[in-house]
Design a protein around this motif. Sequence first.
Motif, mmCIF file in Angstrom:
data_model
loop_
_atom_site.group_PDB
_atom_site.id
_atom_site.type_symbol
_atom_site.label_atom_id
_atom_site.label_comp_id
_atom_site.label_asym_id
_atom_site.label_seq_id
_atom_site.Cartn_x
_atom_site.Cartn_y
_atom_site.Cartn_z
ATOM 1 N N GLU A 85 0.839 -1.612 -0.105
ATOM 2 C CA GLU A 85 0.059 -0.252 0.179
ATOM 3 C C GLU A 85 1.140 1.184 -0.243
ATOM 4 O O GLU A 85 1.369 2.029 0.686
ATOM 5 C CB GLU A 85 -1.030 0.087 1.044
ATOM 6 N N PHE A 121 3.039 -15.454 1.452
ATOM 7 C CA PHE A 121 3.198 -14.738 2.140
ATOM 8 C C PHE A 121 2.734 -13.358 2.463
ATOM 9 O O PHE A 121 2.221 -13.000 1.470
ATOM 10 C CB PHE A 121 5.016 -14.449 1.978
ATOM 11 N N TYR A 123 3.079 -9.155 2.294
ATOM 12 C CA TYR A 123 4.640 -8.513 2.500
ATOM 13 C C TYR A 123 3.665 -6.975 2.535
ATOM 14 O O TYR A 123 3.178 -6.517 1.806
ATOM 15 C CB TYR A 123 4.614 -8.290 1.005
ATOM 16 N N ARG A 125 3.774 -3.347 4.463
ATOM 17 C CA ARG A 125 4.397 -2.040 4.592
ATOM 18 C C ARG A 125 5.048 -1.553 6.170
ATOM 19 O O ARG A 125 3.994 -1.573 6.406
ATOM 20 C CB ARG A 125 3.922 -0.607 3.440
ATOM 21 N N GLY A 126 6.808 -1.047 5.640
ATOM 22 C CA GLY A 126 7.132 -1.138 7.156
ATOM 23 C C GLY A 126 6.178 -0.341 8.639
ATOM 24 O O GLY A 126 6.699 -0.467 9.061
ATOM 25 N N VAL A 162 3.897 -16.477 6.645
ATOM 26 C CA VAL A 162 4.202 -15.732 6.735
ATOM 27 C C VAL A 162 3.646 -13.676 6.502
ATOM 28 O O VAL A 162 3.161 -13.383 6.338
ATOM 29 C CB VAL A 162 5.260 -16.028 6.500
ATOM 30 N N VAL A 163 3.776 -13.388 7.966
ATOM 31 C CA VAL A 163 4.199 -12.103 7.496
ATOM 32 C C VAL A 163 5.460 -11.346 7.367
ATOM 33 O O VAL A 163 6.366 -11.674 8.441
ATOM 34 C CB VAL A 163 2.899 -10.778 9.266
ATOM 35 N N HIS A 164 5.601 -10.789 6.594
ATOM 36 C CA HIS A 164 6.819 -10.011 6.025
ATOM 37 C C HIS A 164 6.828 -9.263 6.430
ATOM 38 O O HIS A 164 5.839 -8.057 4.827
ATOM 39 C CB HIS A 164 8.138 -10.930 4.975
ATOM 40 N N MET A 165 7.440 -7.964 7.008
ATOM 41 C CA MET A 165 7.857 -6.493 7.346
ATOM 42 C C MET A 165 8.544 -5.891 5.966
ATOM 43 O O MET A 165 9.850 -6.338 5.921
ATOM 44 C CB MET A 165 7.888 -6.209 8.409
ATOM 45 N N GLY A 166 7.830 -5.082 5.412
ATOM 46 C CA GLY A 166 9.008 -3.978 4.429
ATOM 47 C C GLY A 166 10.334 -2.667 5.433
ATOM 48 O O GLY A 166 9.228 -2.660 6.174
ATOM 49 N N ALA A 167 10.156 -2.453 4.902
ATOM 50 C CA ALA A 167 11.299 -1.215 5.290
ATOM 51 C C ALA A 167 11.162 0.002 4.549
ATOM 52 O O ALA A 167 12.061 0.676 4.573
ATOM 53 C CB ALA A 167 12.753 -1.817 6.038
ATOM 54 N N CYS A 172 8.988 -1.427 -4.234
ATOM 55 C CA CYS A 172 8.125 -2.898 -3.527
ATOM 56 C C CYS A 172 7.199 -2.970 -3.420
ATOM 57 O O CYS A 172 6.304 -4.066 -3.283
ATOM 58 C CB CYS A 172 8.846 -2.932 -2.131
ATOM 59 N N SER A 181 12.400 -8.717 -2.649
ATOM 60 C CA SER A 181 12.252 -7.795 -0.812
ATOM 61 C C SER A 181 12.061 -8.549 -0.246
ATOM 62 O O SER A 181 11.961 -8.844 1.190
ATOM 63 C CB SER A 181 11.140 -6.852 -0.818
ATOM 64 N N ILE A 182 11.280 -10.203 0.121
ATOM 65 C CA ILE A 182 11.130 -11.293 0.658
ATOM 66 C C ILE A 182 12.040 -11.890 -0.011
ATOM 67 O O ILE A 182 12.660 -12.664 1.546
ATOM 68 C CB ILE A 182 9.633 -11.866 -0.095
ATOM 69 N N TYR B 20 11.431 -19.303 6.817
ATOM 70 C CA TYR B 20 11.470 -18.742 6.160
ATOM 71 C C TYR B 20 12.563 -20.530 5.128
ATOM 72 O O TYR B 20 12.958 -20.596 5.848
ATOM 73 C CB TYR B 20 12.322 -17.909 5.371
ATOM 74 N N SER B 25 15.946 -14.496 3.180
ATOM 75 C CA SER B 25 14.414 -14.085 3.110
ATOM 76 C C SER B 25 14.935 -14.005 5.256
ATOM 77 O O SER B 25 14.621 -12.371 5.281
ATOM 78 C CB SER B 25 13.571 -15.357 3.563
ATOM 79 N N LEU B 28 15.849 -9.351 5.813
ATOM 80 C CA LEU B 28 14.936 -8.052 7.190
ATOM 81 C C LEU B 28 14.175 -7.994 7.840
ATOM 82 O O LEU B 28 14.228 -7.517 8.579
ATOM 83 C CB LEU B 28 13.887 -7.494 6.266
ATOM 84 N N TRP B 32 15.348 -5.626 11.259
ATOM 85 C CA TRP B 32 13.758 -4.864 11.661
ATOM 86 C C TRP B 32 14.205 -5.444 13.741
ATOM 87 O O TRP B 32 14.207 -4.488 14.520
ATOM 88 C CB TRP B 32 12.384 -5.075 11.828
ATOM 89 N N TYR B 67 16.575 0.628 2.087
ATOM 90 C CA TYR B 67 15.205 0.591 2.542
ATOM 91 C C TYR B 67 15.902 2.258 3.813
ATOM 92 O O TYR B 67 16.136 2.110 4.110
ATOM 93 C CB TYR B 67 14.976 -0.382 3.445
ATOM 94 N N MET B 69 13.465 2.805 5.717
ATOM 95 C CA MET B 69 13.475 2.953 6.983
ATOM 96 C C MET B 69 14.248 2.662 7.987
ATOM 97 O O MET B 69 14.509 2.098 9.507
ATOM 98 C CB MET B 69 12.460 2.278 7.472
#
Lengths: 423, 160
Positions: A85, A121, A123, A125-126, A162-167, A172, A181-182, B20, B25, B28, B32, B67, B69
Amino acid sequence: MKGEWVIFPGIPKKDRKSLNEYLAAGGYEAARKVLTQMGSQDVIEEVKKSGLRGRGGAGFPAGVKWGFVPRDVEGPRYLCCNADEGEPGTFKDREILLHVPHQLIEGMIIASYAIGANKAFVYVRGEFHKEAASLQRAIDEAKEKGFLGENLFGSDFSLDIVVHMGAGAYVCGEETALINSIEGRRGWPRLRPPFPAVKGLYGRPTIVNNVETLASVPFIISRGADEFRKYGTEKSAGTKLFAVSGWVKKPGVYERELGIPLKELLEDVCGGSRDGRPFYFVIPGGISAPPLTADELDVTMDYEALAEKGTMLGSGAVMVFPEGTCPVRVALRAIKFYEHESCGQCTPCREGSGWVARMLEDVEKGQLVGEDLELLADVAQNIFGKTVCPLGDSVALVTLGFLKKFREEFEKHLDAGRCPYAE
Amino acid sequence: MKVLSDTTVKRIKEEILPRYPEVTSAILPSLWEVQRELGWVSADAVKDIAEVLNVPAELVFDTLSFYTMFQKRPVGKFHIQVCTNVSCDLLGAMGVVEAFKKQLGVEVGETTQDGMFSLSTVECLGACGEAVVVQINDEYYTGVTPEKVAEILETLKRSA
């Protein structure tokens, strides 16, 4: 109003956040039906028949995309849900993550079954900490209940999410960048072909779908493709979450059928202008969609009608600007965004976005001469079609869109030697 | 380990890695994890992550650098990030930025001397219906106006 909270009634009611609430509303019945009564090909056919198109921006038919996964390949396949998003103006998927996370999980179970994926997954957003936590809580609940894990609903199908956080990287949201990115790499989009459906995450067949797309699937399965098609138009079937921001009285997220007149959305749904000032222009589908001027607002909100006007439905993010807004400033702000978010892989986008931004800065200050607007258009045009992903195209389309629609305003800046809108 | 705590190392090995199919993987989520513990990601932290995951440090650094962040230098206890994209800009984001600058006595990109507040401007936070949006650490503050800035800062100071 037609299509009002048909697929996402839990968003305004805020009554289906927990598993028990979702079950009380008939939740997970579609997943049960799919796993106990339907073959994977039947599921794909039903979704094809519904005409559901990708709700993230591209509008590609979801069932057709699922059908691209080769059926005879051994080994793992993956489903990735795009919850990045990032398109400015878009804030609809977070409503799903916050208020109806189980609806997304159910859609993911169905989609994973259809494409034969046992691992999926999301993905996110961070910045979406709260949203990711809401989704993770729902995943844990579903696991506990046996709706995720091994042998779902007594079948031999298993699924792990699996929840994967962007950054913090807009690019992405592009599906191949998301895959990188994953994989833990920089989010550089990949050249296609091969398409992810054939060779995606870890080199395996992979489908990437937007949150809203996947969360629409349970409705299609439980109520049928024909029921879904009762809403929307022939080619833009179903309903859509519209995220309206800017100069309206009631900004927010609204589900309505596709094909709703834009004016109805702005006036009746969102209460019209904040202070009565007439609308000057509207960006109908996220920042990458070229603007519609005040006399172009007699348009319906569907993929075809907006394409005819030279813009797009995109993610359904509508941004509204009143008279008195400087269009050069908005264009500049948009291009600075792309300059910041360009991943740097393709020279035309990396360098071009910066050139265009600096030229627009000079336009805003009135420091260019008339002929320079031709150069501006030329630089923008030369980015188009020369990059791996559509980010570069957006730089061109947004620049050329604003320049075409507001040429006089650009010229006024140059004539005055300053921004005529500045106080 | 140079800077990672045993808890973080354990979490990376026991919670993150098993999620993973392939080890890269985990980069990231590990970054965090480290940022959550230390507030930022130092070169030593990168080397630690590489060691735990048994991947080249160059790969971890490459990912880190991409990245926005991930903080590559220390930031204040409260990181104030004001969205200045178009919908927030239309509803007065620059006034909010000015108010933070004035009351904190810092420019955008700087941290107050006591290490309490860092101020940044950021791109769209995806909550445009509630502009102006400001993210402070993990929290979203919506409908922010210049008038509300003093109160937000007071509340943060009290919670420190």
